[in-house]
Design an enzyme around this catalytic site. Structure first.
Site, PDB file in Angstrom:
ATOM      1  N   HIS A  24      17.382  -9.304 -21.196  1.00 21.06           N
ATOM      2  CA  HIS A  24      17.750  -7.940 -21.544  1.00 21.06           C
ATOM      3  C   HIS A  24      19.264  -7.747 -21.468  1.00 21.06           C
ATOM      4  O   HIS A  24      19.796  -7.419 -20.406  1.00 21.06           O
ATOM      5  CB  HIS A  24      17.059  -6.962 -20.592  1.00 21.06           C
TER       6      HIS A  24
ATOM      7  N   HIS B  54      15.049  -4.902 -15.190  1.00 21.53           N
ATOM      8  CA  HIS B  54      15.182  -5.771 -16.370  1.00 21.53           C
ATOM      9  C   HIS B  54      16.651  -6.081 -16.645  1.00 21.53           C
ATOM     10  O   HIS B  54      16.955  -7.074 -17.292  1.00 21.53           O
ATOM     11  CB  HIS B  54      14.538  -5.126 -17.588  1.00 21.53           C
TER      12      HIS B  54
ATOM     13  N   HIS C 249      17.936  -3.869 -26.356  1.00 21.13           N
ATOM     14  CA  HIS C 249      17.311  -3.789 -25.034  1.00 21.13           C
ATOM     15  C   HIS C 249      16.794  -5.118 -24.486  1.00 21.13           C
ATOM     16  O   HIS C 249      17.232  -5.557 -23.424  1.00 21.13           O
ATOM     17  CB  HIS C 249      16.149  -2.787 -25.063  1.00 21.13           C
TER      18      HIS C 249
ATOM     19  N   GLU D 269       1.539   9.470  -2.215  1.00 21.15           N
ATOM     20  CA  GLU D 269       1.113   8.161  -1.722  1.00 21.15           C
ATOM     21  C   GLU D 269       1.960   7.028  -2.295  1.00 21.15           C
ATOM     22  O   GLU D 269       2.324   6.093  -1.586  1.00 21.15           O
ATOM     23  CB  GLU D 269      -0.364   7.927  -2.068  1.00 21.15           C
TER      24      GLU D 269
ATOM     25  N   HIS E 238     -13.589   9.986  -3.429  1.00 18.77           N
ATOM     26  CA  HIS E 238     -12.888   9.714  -2.179  1.00 18.77           C
ATOM     27  C   HIS E 238     -13.444   8.501  -1.435  1.00 18.77           C
ATOM     28  O   HIS E 238     -12.899   8.118  -0.411  1.00 18.77           O
ATOM     29  CB  HIS E 238     -12.939  10.951  -1.268  1.00 18.77           C
TER      30      HIS E 238
ATOM     31  N   ARG F  88     -13.867   6.698   9.207  1.00 15.39           N
ATOM     32  CA  ARG F  88     -13.877   8.096   9.631  1.00 15.39           C
ATOM     33  C   ARG F  88     -14.868   8.269  10.783  1.00 15.39           C
ATOM     34  O   ARG F  88     -14.646   9.051  11.700  1.00 15.39           O
ATOM     35  CB  ARG F  88     -14.315   8.972   8.452  1.00 15.39           C
TER      36      ARG F  88
END
Lengths: 669, 669
Positions: A29, A69, A260, A409, A471, A518
């Site tokens: 690149h 890149h 690119h 997350e 879940h 749990r």
């Protein structure tokens, strides 16, 4: 030669090393290095504090090439400023097998590569984690020892990826004023103009997230320098939007997507040399420019000399602790803390969810290991990752050790990578295990880089109950075990949880996932073992006097089901044994003898795990029995779900008996 | 009773059904339904066009509860407006096994649930896909048949997730003015105040992405209504930021995170009833309010009656095509198109990368199947998903069939879910296969919902070469095969690619992933078969006259390696056969006899795949031989990588011979 001439020639050195290496590799690149050379030249010659002779100097500024890149930009800079890992031969070897100069920057391939980038947006989030760590370590060790900036060069792709939003909103919230993001705003992506797919006013977006922003001409060194100077004084993180031309200097490809991702080609390189007045042969740098770059490297390293003096002036205890943290060695107190914890568990035999057992373990660990940084993606009370004395960091006070990551997350996982890469801390944080999917690109990078990040993933099966299939992890244990160099640990009681925490902390060269329940699980480890039994990956927890006819393998919450099945089989006069399997990866590392002894010779082998079967053949063979899931879960009270999906001792016993009978019939025939 | 009184009582009906159902289940999320009841009441009684007696009415407005944990809000609304699937008994059965009223809304559980939500941010991106589809179908079928809005109710969590940025920046770019997002801005997340982790000015962020925004009091029905009215006239998508109080009405829990995710408790419910003046028993709704809600449902359904008249007025051909598309039936022309294509391939025997073969297949498919919508996450030229006649959609012209998704893999996948859920189109789009990790949460939801989304994942192994390990899938085939109800297809030549496309299109009840190579593969299917051989999941491609001593199993690019090994073994006098395995999932569905015949009885079984071994035991047993990867890849020319990682015919032959020898030695002993 004016300053501008000199700048231009120094930047052109970066451009042509990049152009020529890509051409030689016939792959790569060139567009980004050509477009961002001016930005990088200003940063590396005037601002960035680094020491090519000591790439790991603790208080260096961090530079993250998020747009990975454009790797030749980084390799060129490292070569020119004097990093010995990046010789001219390495540059000539770009993208060849075994070279330090991989297609994308690979952490560990050489000094000066702060992180592995390529999957877009990750580097930006890494940089946020690095900048957080700087703030936290400064709060702990003072500005004499910790006082540096984090710079990230990002492309349009980084900013279009969702993870960028998680990263910048967190950075803005925390007012990470020593984080400076340089946006290579070239308006081009692979498919063509950015306007094909995006119209976002990026500076306005960053402002909305609490950032300072400034727009500059990315080919005007004084504008760039002025912006960086201002950014270094800001009380907020700064986005410097640098308007650039991709493939700058190429008469036919500049400003186009054709610049690119492929070599310019011999003819285009020729006229680009002419256009930029670069008369040297490929990989040749004029002596004065080479010297100017070396001097820049030496000047940048001055800061290390000054830092070393300050470090020497610190008291011996601080120095020792700082160095231990940098090395990544654990404090010796950990071993005792785990031992005491195990002793307590085998005596109390508590019934605890392993997420709660993990909290209990963390109370001991966090007291013994000051470098742990805990956190949760807005599930603190569910992940049980915050221990009593843990203060949360805030925009005004980084002396805490807990991070409220928010509902981010992916950003959390990638920022934890940045923390581990920064060094001096051990990050651990949690979410629900099903959301390892949201974190997955970052978890993969932890594994690829081989860094110590600990993922505390609770609610690890249908055992979470009513929240239902969205879940409930089903395929996640298998999918995580599939990632090379990732340690997946699924403890089955409080003692196993303590042991798994110890393993994760001692696993210096890779990330670990703790899969935690749990629901409550009864303790079964009744004897204090000096050895970390989970460290074997699998070990026998129930044996039999006679030769076993059935071996039951299980992990986590299903070990108690296996033990109930064992009790039933024993009562029915069928000799059986139970093997707990906290980690496939650790078991694989054991000796052939050990593995053979654990797998055993019982004619019936049965695995019980509230997930899919994939991967279990190593224990039960391809014709083994499996009690687990082969579909998504469902919403309902968890005990009903276990019944509904047939993950019970009764099912295990009846399957085992049926198989035994079938085998005996076959033998009789 | 004033209008406001009536509104309040209607909203309270939603609140108390939600409160009481959560209490009865002893599990669930009352906070959102209580806080967002006013917004939902205004929307459902004054704006939303839907027909409870015909939930699948094609031109209904879509309502997506992106904050899926507030499922009781939706169930209450569906019950009150007269959807027969949501009886009072169902509401009383909230979160119980087998109930329609799962913990989070599950697509397929009942009319009116437009999508499965729960993993945050997904619903918002689904809504973007739905709104895109509306624009595209309107461009095709005209406003008489297609003219509806898409509404999404999102929470703070949805907006913190990175996917939200991908979704809103795309929607803003495309000027999806019929998309209206209602933000339940309650300032609370699970850990406490949003200010613990975020300071984003959300309206400013949306503005930066090209949205209209307006702020209202989320408990003031006239403000809400005015905002929705304005939004419906906007030329851009609109964010209505509704300031609300989570757990509205609860004296002790309103405005607190304690209202979010657990039952209020008997005492608190009692005083909440008093505070809101709700005197009825649990699950009881006063007759006048029940009537008012039913009338709202009937009024909303008027639009369907009017639409039906317009539909009847359309010409027969349009009606037939519209209905076919709604049913999801494929046009009969597809079968011929695939047959012609296969005939051409077996005659030409082309050497093509399967990504290119996929483009060739798509040329035929897109001509025969007008409902396909193609796209790429900024890798159009690499994924080969855009066929010659495909025009890209633009903000001003939705008559195209190709989407430049931008560098937004996750948003793309989730929006494709929205497209498939909307109906009338079949979305397919591509990125590099390694970035299935970025898409994974959305792919999982395609599978969970059982909807026809086709993921075109190219560059499917180390065969992509120089880009290196960040871009090379290694664990991805296994990790995708782990997802229940996901069809993973890895064709090995041009004919197999055509067959796999046919399978994916015909797979109405689940998503498919096509794993395609960057590098060229020689055609080996030399005979035109009427049957879709890939449909068997695995089939023999090289046989032997004598009883086989070695069976080689392979997929995709490794089939030619298996065939080279077969040639070598044959030359060496070792009878061998080759089985191509385009799909594990389809093979699993075959008869026992077929499977046994394909697996065969050769003493040596060897699998060749440039990925990890996990999952292969079904073919080769637990002691089978495997030629593949057990680590991350590396940067280098791809042929060198295959040599380096030992994925070659020579390695396969030598492993097979060594095993044969070992077996013969054992037998001799």
């Amino acid at each position: 030669m004016t300053d501008l001439d000199k700048h231009n020639r120094m930047a052109n050195a970066v451009r042509f090393l990049s152009i020529d290496a890509v051409q030689k590799a016939n792959s790569g690149h060139p567009g980004l290095p050509m477009g961002a050379a001016d930005i990088a030249t200003v940063l590396f010659t005037r601002f960035l504090r680094f020491d090519p002779t000591e790439p790991k100097w603790a208080d260096r500024d961090r530079f993250v090439l998020s747009a990975g890149h454009g790797s030749m930009l980084l390799y060129s800079l490292l070569h020119l400023t004097g990093y010995e890992d990046f010789t001219l031969d390495e540059l000539k070897n770009f993208r060849q097998l075994g070279a330090r100069t991989a297609g994308h920057p690979e952490y560990g391939h050489g000094g000066g590569i702060e992180t592995t980038t390529g999957p877009l947006g990750q580097g930006l989030a890494n940089a946020v984690g690095m900048a957080m760590t700087e703030r936290m370590l400064q709060a702990e060790f003072g500005e004499d020892l910790v006082n540096h900036h984090t710079y990230a060069l990002v492309g349009d792709g980084c900013l279009m990826e969702g993870i960028s939003q998680e990263a910048i909103s967190l950075a803005g919230h925390l007012k990470l004023n020593k984080l400076i993001v340089l946006w290579d705003d070239n308006g081009i992506s692979i498919d063509g103009a950015i306007s094909l797919s995006d119209s976002t006013d990026q500076p306005a977006r960053f402002k909305a997230c609490g950032w300072e922003t400034v727009n500059v001409d990315g080919h005007n060194p004084s504008q760039i320098a002025t912006a960086i100077e201002a950014a270094r004084k800001s009380d907020r993180p700064t986005l410097i939007a640098c308007k650039t031309t991709i493939g700058y200097g190429s008469p036919n490809k500049a400003g186009k997507n054709s610049a690119h991702g492929s070599p310019l080609g011999v003819d285009e390189i020729k006229i680009t040399r002419e256009a930029l007045g670069w008369t040297d042969e490929p990989f040749e740098i004029p002596a004065d420019i080479r010297d100017a770059w070396r001097i820049a490297g030496l000047r940048a390293a001055q800061a290390n000399t000054e830092w070393a003096k300050r470090f020497e002036a610190a008291d011996a205890e601080t120095r020792a602790e700082f160095e231990r943290r940098q090395r990544g060695d654990l404090p010796s107190a950990l071993t005792d803390a785990i031992r005491t914890l195990k002793a307590k568990h085998v005596s109390d035999m508590p019934s605890l969810a392993t997420r709660k057992a993990s909290e209990v373990a963390l109370e001991a660990i966090n007291a013994a290991v000051p470098e742990t940084i805990g956190g949760s993606a807005d599930l603190t009370g569910s992940n049980n990752t915050r221990t009593k004395d843990m203060k949360a960091i805030t925009p005004d006070d980084f002396s805490g050790r807990f991070v409220h990551w928010g509902i981010r997350e992916h950003g959390m996982a990638a920022a934890m990578n940045g923390m581990a890469l920064h060094g001096g801390v051990i990050p651990y944080s949690g979410t629900f295990m099903v959301f390892t999917d949201y974190c997955r690109p970052a978890i993969r990078l932890s594994a690829l880089m081989g860094i110590r990040v600990i993922y505390v993933m609770t609610h690890d099966s249908i055992g979470l109950g009513e929240d239902g299939p969205t879940h409930q992890p089903v395929e996640h244990l298998a999918a995580l075990r599939a990632i090379p160099n990732l340690l997946v640990l699924r403890p089955a009681d409080a003692t196993e949880t303590a042991e798994c925490w110890q393993i994760a902390l001692e696993n210096r060269n890779g990330p670990s996932v703790l899969a935690l329940t749990r629901q409550n699980l009864a303790a079964f480890r009744a004897q204090l073992e000096e050895k970390n039994l989970c460290g074997n990956g699998a070990y026998e927890v129930c044996s039999c006097d006679d030769e076993a006819k059935v071996t039951l393998f299980a992990t986590g919450s299903e070990v108690e089901i296996a033990m109930a099945a064992h009790a039933q089989l024993t009562e029915d006069g069928i000799p059986a044994r139970v093997v707990s399997v906290p980690s496939f990866e650790l078991f694989k590392k054991q000796s052939d003898d050990y593995r053979a002894s654990i797998i055993g010779t019982a004619p019936v082998k049965i695995a019980i795990e509230a997930g899919i079967e994939m991967g279990w053949s190593r224990f039960i063979g391809d014709d083994g029995l499996f009690v687990g899931m082969d579909s998504f879960g469902a919403s309902g009270p968890y005990k009903e779900l276990y019944e509904h999906f047939g993950i019970t001792a009764e099912v295990a016993v009846s399957k085992a008996k049926a198989r035994l009978e079938a085998l005996e019939t076959t033998t009789e025939e």
